[in-house]
Write a protein that holds these residues in place. Sequence first.
Motif, PDB file in Angstrom:
ATOM      1  N   UNK A  67       0.821  -1.214   0.000  1.00  0.00           N
ATOM      2  CA  UNK A  67       0.000   0.000   0.000  1.00  0.00           C
ATOM      3  C   UNK A  67       0.848   1.253   0.000  1.00  0.00           C
ATOM      4  N   UNK A  68       0.267   2.329  -0.488  1.00  0.00           N
ATOM      5  CA  UNK A  68       0.987   3.604  -0.558  1.00  0.00           C
ATOM      6  C   UNK A  68       1.070   4.302   0.796  1.00  0.00           C
ATOM      7  N   UNK A  69       0.085   4.073   1.635  1.00  0.00           N
ATOM      8  CA  UNK A  69       0.110   4.689   2.966  1.00  0.00           C
ATOM      9  C   UNK A  69       1.186   4.009   3.820  1.00  0.00           C
ATOM     10  N   UNK A  70       2.163   4.778   4.275  1.00  0.00           N
ATOM     11  CA  UNK A  70       3.305   4.207   4.984  1.00  0.00           C
ATOM     12  C   UNK A  70       2.884   3.563   6.306  1.00  0.00           C
ATOM     13  N   UNK A  71       1.989   4.212   7.025  1.00  0.00           N
ATOM     14  CA  UNK A  71       1.539   3.632   8.287  1.00  0.00           C
ATOM     15  C   UNK A  71       0.837   2.299   8.085  1.00  0.00           C
ATOM     16  N   UNK A  72      -0.022   2.236   7.090  1.00  0.00           N
ATOM     17  CA  UNK A  72      -0.732   0.992   6.793  1.00  0.00           C
ATOM     18  C   UNK A  72       0.250  -0.078   6.336  1.00  0.00           C
ATOM     19  N   UNK A  73       1.223   0.310   5.522  1.00  0.00           N
ATOM     20  CA  UNK A  73       2.203  -0.656   5.032  1.00  0.00           C
ATOM     21  C   UNK A  73       3.004  -1.247   6.189  1.00  0.00           C
ATOM     22  N   UNK A  74       3.371  -0.424   7.173  1.00  0.00           N
ATOM     23  CA  UNK A  74       4.124  -0.933   8.321  1.00  0.00           C
ATOM     24  C   UNK A  74       3.282  -1.909   9.141  1.00  0.00           C
ATOM     25  N   UNK A  75       2.015  -1.598   9.322  1.00  0.00           N
ATOM     26  CA  UNK A  75       1.150  -2.498  10.083  1.00  0.00           C
ATOM     27  C   UNK A  75       0.993  -3.845   9.376  1.00  0.00           C
ATOM     28  N   UNK A  76       0.851  -3.803   8.078  1.00  0.00           N
ATOM     29  CA  UNK A  76       0.694  -5.041   7.321  1.00  0.00           C
ATOM     30  C   UNK A  76       1.987  -5.874   7.360  1.00  0.00           C
ATOM     31  N   UNK A  77       3.114  -5.205   7.231  1.00  0.00           N
ATOM     32  CA  UNK A  77       4.389  -5.921   7.298  1.00  0.00           C
ATOM     33  C   UNK A  77       4.576  -6.566   8.662  1.00  0.00           C
ATOM     34  N   UNK A  78       4.149  -5.850   9.713  1.00  0.00           N
ATOM     35  CA  UNK A  78       4.263  -6.400  11.062  1.00  0.00           C
ATOM     36  C   UNK A  78       3.362  -7.621  11.222  1.00  0.00           C
ATOM     37  N   UNK A  79       2.192  -7.592  10.619  1.00  0.00           N
ATOM     38  CA  UNK A  79       1.281  -8.732  10.706  1.00  0.00           C
ATOM     39  C   UNK A  79       1.865  -9.959  10.007  1.00  0.00           C
ATOM     40  N   UNK A  80       2.516  -9.754   8.881  1.00  0.00           N
ATOM     41  CA  UNK A  80       3.160 -10.860   8.168  1.00  0.00           C
ATOM     42  C   UNK A  80       4.371 -11.379   8.941  1.00  0.00           C
ATOM     43  N   UNK A  81       5.160 -10.458   9.509  1.00  0.00           N
ATOM     44  CA  UNK A  81       6.337 -10.864  10.280  1.00  0.00           C
ATOM     45  C   UNK A  81       5.939 -11.628  11.531  1.00  0.00           C
ATOM     46  N   UNK A  82       4.728 -11.364  12.052  1.00  0.00           N
ATOM     47  CA  UNK A  82       4.267 -12.105  13.221  1.00  0.00           C
ATOM     48  C   UNK A  82       4.047 -13.576  12.881  1.00  0.00           C
ATOM     49  N   UNK A  83       3.755 -13.872  11.598  1.00  0.00           N
ATOM     50  CA  UNK A  83       3.625 -15.266  11.165  1.00  0.00           C
ATOM     51  C   UNK A  83       5.000 -15.885  11.034  1.00  0.00           C
ATOM     52  N   UNK A  84       5.882 -15.238  10.279  1.00  0.00           N
ATOM     53  CA  UNK A  84       7.271 -15.700  10.126  1.00  0.00           C
ATOM     54  C   UNK A  84       8.117 -14.501   9.708  1.00  0.00           C
ATOM     55  N   UNK A  85       9.234 -14.246  10.376  1.00  0.00           N
ATOM     56  CA  UNK A  85      10.051 -13.072  10.052  1.00  0.00           C
ATOM     57  C   UNK A  85      10.571 -13.064   8.613  1.00  0.00           C
ATOM     58  N   UNK A  86      10.793 -14.236   8.035  1.00  0.00           N
ATOM     59  CA  UNK A  86      11.376 -14.324   6.686  1.00  0.00           C
ATOM     60  C   UNK A  86      10.301 -14.375   5.606  1.00  0.00           C
ATOM     61  N   UNK A  87       9.212 -13.666   5.796  1.00  0.00           N
ATOM     62  CA  UNK A  87       8.140 -13.714   4.790  1.00  0.00           C
ATOM     63  C   UNK A  87       8.562 -13.058   3.475  1.00  0.00           C
ATOM     64  N   UNK A  88       9.544 -12.149   3.542  1.00  0.00           N
ATOM     65  CA  UNK A  88      10.048 -11.469   2.331  1.00  0.00           C
ATOM     66  C   UNK A  88      11.560 -11.663   2.242  1.00  0.00           C
ATOM     67  N   UNK A  89      12.028 -12.815   1.765  1.00  0.00           N
ATOM     68  CA  UNK A  89      13.462 -13.118   1.766  1.00  0.00           C
ATOM     69  C   UNK A  89      14.295 -12.203   0.881  1.00  0.00           C
ATOM     70  N   UNK A  90      13.665 -11.514  -0.070  1.00  0.00           N
ATOM     71  CA  UNK A  90      14.445 -10.623  -0.931  1.00  0.00           C
ATOM     72  C   UNK A  90      15.142  -9.524  -0.156  1.00  0.00           C
ATOM     73  N   UNK A  91      14.576  -9.112   0.981  1.00  0.00           N
ATOM     74  CA  UNK A  91      15.218  -8.068   1.791  1.00  0.00           C
ATOM     75  C   UNK A  91      16.474  -8.585   2.486  1.00  0.00           C
TER      76      UNK A  91
END
Length: 250
Positions: A67-91
């Motif tokens: 998402x373009x909204x930075x606050x929303x994007x951070x919340x979504x990333x945190x929700x995914x990281x709560x499942x597994x930290x390596x959800x985005x291995x490209x980073x």
Amino acid sequence: MTGERAAELEELGIVWDTADHGFETNLGAARAYYELHGTLAAPRGATILDIAIGQWLTNIRRPGGLGKDQGRARRRAAALAAIVPDWNPGTRGWTVDWQRHYAYLAQLLAEGARMTAVVPGVTRHGEDVGRWLATQRRNWDRLNAEQQQRLGELGVKKAPRARRAPAKTAAASGAARGRGRARAARPSRKALRPSRSTSRGKASCRGAPVCRKRPTGTSTASGYGLANQKQRRDRLDAGQFAALAELGVD
């Protein structure tokens, strides 16, 4: 609108933001996939709960995918990281495919598999983990430091450098040349056989530089072949000397 009225509407299932509602639905599918596979490194074609979870994860990993909204994007990333930290291995510097195989290898070892038993052909969820492991050990120097560290913690080591075997072609050629020299050095009984004429006591020595009369009335024509054998006498064995002696060669 008061908070009380908003709460009443939410109890009835009102959706204030359809984008957030879609994300939460897909996030629930992501949790289900992780429970089954132990990773969110899903291949692009993976599905679960009738949701194309692989494609969805691929989309949100792209720049701006949350998402373009930075606050929303951070919340979504945190929700995914709560499942597994390596959800985005490209980073972290490696691919989704590498992350998936690494997770499956860790699972196999955690379940009691021996590292030496994880060979090409050993699979998990349809992925050939054994072949992937062999490739990592062979291409160890191409991995980044964190990849090497993670594999090392599992007990994976760099494959030893293979020793170069001697060139069989060159050795075979050398052996063939040696056999050829041995055959050339061995005297030919036919070539050194006495040449008899039609009348007893006469001998034909045509083309031979040496002609010796034998007591039987025959003569030996050693020719150039005999001269060559004499020059190579240091290479002849006992059997060859005996063969020459039978023909009267001193």
